[in-house]
Design an enzyme around this catalytic site. Structure first.
Site, short mmCIF file in Angstrom:
data_model
loop_
_atom_site.label_atom_id
_atom_site.label_comp_id
_atom_site.label_asym_id
_atom_site.label_seq_id
_atom_site.Cartn_x
_atom_site.Cartn_y
_atom_site.Cartn_z
N ALA A 1 -4.56 7.33 -4.48
CA ALA A 1 -3.16 6.95 -4.68
C ALA A 1 -3.14 5.47 -5.06
O ALA A 1 -3.20 4.59 -4.19
CB ALA A 1 -2.35 7.21 -3.41
N GLY B 1 0.82 -1.20 0.00
CA GLY B 1 0.00 0.00 0.00
C GLY B 1 0.85 1.25 0.00
O GLY B 1 2.02 1.23 -0.38
N ASN B 2 0.26 2.35 0.41
CA ASN B 2 0.98 3.61 0.50
C ASN B 2 0.42 4.42 1.66
O ASN B 2 -0.49 3.98 2.37
CB ASN B 2 0.89 4.38 -0.83
CG ASN B 2 -0.54 4.60 -1.26
OD1 ASN B 2 -1.29 5.31 -0.62
ND2 ASN B 2 -0.92 3.96 -2.37
N ARG B 3 0.95 5.61 1.86
CA ARG B 3 0.62 6.39 3.04
C ARG B 3 -0.61 7.29 2.87
O ARG B 3 -0.92 8.08 3.75
CB ARG B 3 1.82 7.26 3.44
CG ARG B 3 3.07 6.47 3.77
CD ARG B 3 4.22 7.40 4.15
NE ARG B 3 5.48 6.69 4.30
CZ ARG B 3 5.86 6.08 5.41
NH1 ARG B 3 5.06 6.07 6.47
NH2 ARG B 3 7.02 5.46 5.47
#
Length: 396
Positions: A274, A209-211
């Site tokens: 995102a 995933g991402n932030r």
């Protein structure tokens, strides 16, 4: 603006009841049609006769007594169908709790429950009561129900203390009422907003995933809704926004599928999510266990589809907005994205900058469009960024 508007004023039992008289008088001056409804407690502060004199019609005080010989005995339904705007002023902790939990044990709560017209709530009470977590939770519930809450003012209160809980002054109240009837420029527009970071499974408990918190996308959706748009939010974030069609997604493929289904009928796509660029080629059926003999574990990745490029390639009348979250060479990378994705606008920000990255409430963006100089906006809240973008869209 308020001429001939049907406005129901629900008056509940707080000391600020007397201030509601000025609201009724001002609405009558602006030629609105006003129906006052009072709780038993409210009648202990000001008599129904006083409100009836100002509003020029009988006050409704119970659910069983007809106001005239021609009235039927279901005033709460008749009133709900008549109403263009329902105003609760002052709104006590009691009525706020009833509205939030669907309780209806008197004429006020019953009528409000039956009313589908927009509602404005003006809390007014002691500071400690207002700050109580139960009251704040109920107010948050009302907001999720797309009910507008006007924050109380800070000042001298009836019991002699100073704090937040005063009914706002008349100009503030009238401004909120008039704003309700202002034209909403995105009415009739279908808007899709994507928000949050996608999650690509490695095994049943792990993912890539991402932030991204999704805050920018949620702000875009909220403002579009407030401007009258029919908003669909495709998001990985667990949220509940009143007046917005929310579709939960997790992976890039899920997001792509929903967009391909909904994009042809939309007017504006705001691609704020995102999206993970890669996903594992193989997803383990069981949790991958550590092997003491191996210090390095390799996961083979493959590219996810380029959702923005794929969807924008099919656009006809749609206005497409992309986002570019960069850590270096902001303008160079954003201009490449604008040229290659077939987007109408790219909103670029450097997520390495203080106050403009993930999981914060502010942002500093640069707007890029074809054959135009980039336009850099100052650091501001994400809600204000969304407001500025939609203003740009409407005036471009």
């Amino acid at each position: 603006m308020l001429k001939d508007k049907h406005i129901a004023i629900y008056v509940t039992g707080g000391i600020a009841v007397y201030k509601s008289l000025n609201i009724v008088r001002e609405l009558i001056k602006q030629e609105a049609q006003v129906q006052v409804v009072m709780t038993d407690a409210a009648q202990r502060f000001v008599t129904p006769l006083t409100f009836a004199t100002l509003s020029q019609r009988p006050v409704i005080t119970d659910n069983f007594t007809p106001q005239t010989s021609s009235d039927d005995f279901i005033p709460h339904i008749k009133l709900s169908l008549w109403t263009d705007l329902a105003i609760v002023v002052p709104a006590t902790a009691n009525i706020i709790g009833k509205m939030a939990n669907g309780l209806s044990d008197d004429i006020v709560s019953t009528s409000l429950l039956a009313t589908t017209a927009p509602k404005l709530v003006f809390p007014a009470m002691n500071t400690d009561m207002y700050n109580n977590s139960a009251v704040q939770n109920n107010l948050q519930t009302l907001k999720k129900m797309d009910i507008k809450i006007v924050e109380p003012a800070t000042g001298f209160l009836a019991e002699g203390m100073t704090g937040k809980g005063r009914l706002p002054e008349l100009p503030v109240i009238m401004g909120a009422i008039e704003k309700t009837f202002q034209p909403r420029p995105l009415t009739g527009k279908k808007v899709i907003v994507t928000a949050g970071g996608t999650k690509e499974a490695i095994d049943p408990v792990r993912f890539i995933g991402n932030r991204s918190s999704g805050k920018m996308g949620l702000a875009m959706a909220k403002v579009a809704r407030d401007l009258g748009a029919d908003v669909t939010l495709l998001t990985t974030v667990d949220t509940d926004l009143g007046g917005i069609n929310i579709i939960q997604v997790q992976t890039a493929e899920e997001l792509m599928k929903h967009l391909q289904d909904t994009f042809p009928e939309t007017d504006v796509l705001v691609m704020a999510a995102a999206v993970a660029d890669f996903k594992p080629i193989n997803v383990a059926d069981q949790k991958i266990k550590k092997n003491d003999d191996e210090d390095i574990f390799t996961i083979k990745l493959t590219k996810n589809p380029d959702i923005l490029k794929t969807v924008a390639a099919t656009k006809d009348k749609q206005f497409v907005v992309g986002f570019a979250a960069e850590t270096q060479n902001l303008l160079t990378n954003a201009e490449k994205k604008l040229a290659s994705k077939n987007a109408d606008v790219i909103l670029a920000n450097n997520v390495a900058q203080s106050g403009a990255g993930f999981n914060v409430d502010t942002n500093r963006v640069t707007l890029l469009q074809k054959n135009q100089q980039p336009e850099t906006w100052p650091l501001m809240s994400k809600i204000d960024v969304a407001k500025k973008f939609w203003d740009f869209y409407l005036t471009r």
